[in-house]
Design an enzyme around this catalytic site. Structure first.
Site, short mmCIF file in Angstrom:
data_model
loop_
_atom_site.label_atom_id
_atom_site.label_comp_id
_atom_site.label_asym_id
_atom_site.label_seq_id
_atom_site.Cartn_x
_atom_site.Cartn_y
_atom_site.Cartn_z
N LYS A 1 0.92 -1.20 0.12
CA LYS A 1 0.07 0.07 -0.01
C LYS A 1 0.79 1.34 0.01
CE LYS A 1 -4.02 -1.88 2.83
NZ LYS A 1 -4.96 -1.64 1.58
N ARG B 1 -10.03 -11.82 2.46
CA ARG B 1 -11.09 -12.85 1.69
C ARG B 1 -10.35 -14.30 1.99
NH1 ARG B 1 -11.62 -9.60 -3.71
NH2 ARG B 1 -11.07 -7.94 -2.07
#
Ligand code: BES
Ligand code: ZN
Ligand code: ZN
Length: 516
Positions: free
Chosen positions: A298, A372
């Protein structure tokens, strides 16, 4: 916070007495007239016009009374237009005022019309299928209590200056002046206020866990916290270490953990308040204690807030605490997969393929879509309980903020009945939800050329494609997915929610389980 319920203010010993004042011409004048005899200084309200009863404003009056030197007159606007949510906001106003004065004990006089004309839900909820009924005085008192408990919270744990305080109120008295109402409502008020306190304790726990940084709250520490609260509240807690996680073939959790020095944990919390043979409701919370993005790293700006990427875990641990301390007659299990998501020479890389324990293969196209991957293992594990329902909460996608901002949690489900239950819990707790569809057409967007599915979607709908991914791991069980990325990690404070970790979901889920 100690709470007592009183039938009058005579002899009340404390720092401040709170009265609610209506803003309509008749209501305002009636209020001043009614209390002027007891408090001559009340007439300054009409003479100065500094205060008109406008919603969310207040006026302090100092009186010559050794037992209690201050009155706080809180404006509630047109009382007939109040809702439980507005009472929470007024509660927060009281807590902020008291805390700014470093006040420890507060008495709040409940107006009788709070038990007669206050709508339980908002205007928008009424256009849905949720019928709005009027709240009881007990519910109104509980709403004010919630606002008081949640409104002045500050995360002060890390200041060296120990005079920095969170909410200063330690004792709260609720006063019901009408003798008949006092007799008829006292017990219900007691019950609702106790429920509010226990639930708010849990909300504050979730906020604190969320805001604690990764150097103090990495996966093993999170497991310790779960064990501590489990012991305190009679919840059985089992922590699977890395060896056990391997034995369980939790390959998503292991893949995300690959780049970390700190090992992963898988926390199982079991509360049995229901019948022995009754299937449980299983809660699943994303416990990424820090999300750097991994190799798909990020940007630096704003990365610090990714210490809150375990807010789903915090929400579910706190919900277990609320369920247990409210002694709900339900069997509830919480599953928390937890790891950091780090880049390193051992980290998973884009293109890696993971095989899950149900045989599904997943191409990892972006290591930043890690939530996920760990949730998939937990959802598969949930199925061994043959649960009544599976509910997950996760700071899963930045995309949910594009759709719903920081106002509503994204909700997606495979069950109409479950959605209905959530919408009604949402209307009453005012934890707002925005429903997104799981049309099978979205399935195309997570197809992979070389594996069954890919961990990122194409062509938009990022929040939905993340949920479509999770759906591959819930089997046929009724399931709700809550994407709390926007509502847990906020940029600004609101009436009774601080900036940062909000504790979102705890009141919603506890209410849902209480009324299941
Ligand atoms: N933890 C983030 C989601 C997130 C973003 C939460 C901003 C709170 C604020 C999650 O793991 C993530 O990075 N998701 C990616 C998915 C993408 C790579 C498909 C995202 O939303 O950008
Ligand atoms: Zn990520
Ligand atoms: Zn994440």
């Amino acid at each position: 916070m100690k709470t007592s319920i009183l039938s009058n203010t005579k002899g009340y010993k404390g720092d401040m007495l709170v009265y609610f004042c209506d803003s309509t011409e008749d209501g305002f004048q009636g209020f001043v007239r009614y209390y002027a005899e007891q408090y001559p200084a009340m007439t300054t309200l009409t003479t100065t016009k500094d205060f008109t009863g406008k919603f969310g404003t207040s006026f302090k009056i100092y009186i010559d009374n050794k037992n209690c030197p201050r009155l706080l007159i809180v404006g509630c606007g047109d009382t007939k237009k109040l809702t439980l949510e507005k009472l929470r906001q007024l509660g927060a106003h009281i807590a902020k005022t008291a805390t700014s004065l470093k006040i420890k004990s507060v008495g709040v006089v409940l107006r009788n019309d709070f038990g007669l004309s206050i709508a339980k839900t908002s205007t928008y909820h009424k256009i849905g299928s949720h019928e709005s009924t009027n709240a009881t005085l007990a519910e109104a008192g509980a709403a004010i209590t919630e606002g008081i408990r949640l409104g002045a919270y500050k995360f002060v744990e890390y200041f060296s200056d120990k005079s920095k305080t969170s909410n200063t109120i330690q004792s709260l008295s609720l006063v019901v002046e009408d003798p008949q109402t006092f007799t008829s409502e006292k017990r219900a008020l007691q019950t609702e206020v106790e429920y509010a306190h226990a639930t708010c304790d849990a909300v504050l726990l979730a906020r604190k866990l969320a805001l604690t940084p990764n150097n103090d709250l990495y996966p093993e520490r999170l497991a310790e916290r779960a064990q501590e609260v489990g012991k305190e509240h009679g919840i059985k807690v089992t922590v699977l270490n890395k060896a056990k996680i391997k034995a369980q073939k939790m390959n998503g959790l292991l893949a995300v953990n690959q780049g970390s020095v700190r090992p992963p944990v898988f926390i199982v919390m079991e509360y049995r308040g229901g019948k022995a043979n009754e299937a449980p409701i299983v809660l699943v919370g994303k416990g990424i204690t820090f999300d750097t993005g991994g190799i798909s790293i990020k940007p630096a700006a704003g990365m610090a807030e990714m210490k809150m990427d375990m807010h789903g875990a915090a929400t579910m641990i706190a919900t277990m605490v609320a369920v247990a301390s409210n002694k709900l007659k339900k069997n509830v299990v919480a599953l928390i997969p937890s790891t950091e998501n780090m880049p390193s020479a051992t980290a998973q890389v884009p293109g890696d393929i993971i095989t899950f324990s149900n045989g599904k293969t997943v191409e990892v196209d972006n290591t930043d879509a890690e939530g996920r991957l760990i949730l998939a293992d937990a959802l598969l594990y949930a199925q061994r309980y043959k649960p009544v329902a599976i509910i997950d909460a996760a700071t899963l996608t930045g995309a949910v903020t594009v759709a719903l901002g920081h106002i509503a949690t994204g909700i997606m489900s495979n069950s109409k009945e479950l959605l209905q239950k959530f919408h009604s819990a949402s209307a009453e707790t005012y934890e707002l939800l925005g429903e997104l569809p799981l049309y099978e057409e979205y399935e195309e967007l997570i197809k992979s050329d070389i594996a069954d599915i890919r961990n990122v979607g194409i062509h938009g709908a990022g929040t939905i494609t993340a949920a479509m991914f999770l759906q591959h791991f819930v089997g046929e069980y009724p399931w709700v997915h809550l994407d709390i990325a926007g509502t847990s990690i906020t940029k600004a404070e609101s009436a009774y929610s601080p900036k940062g970790g909000t504790g979102v979901g705890v009141r919603l889920l506890t209410h849902l389980l209480r009324h299941w």
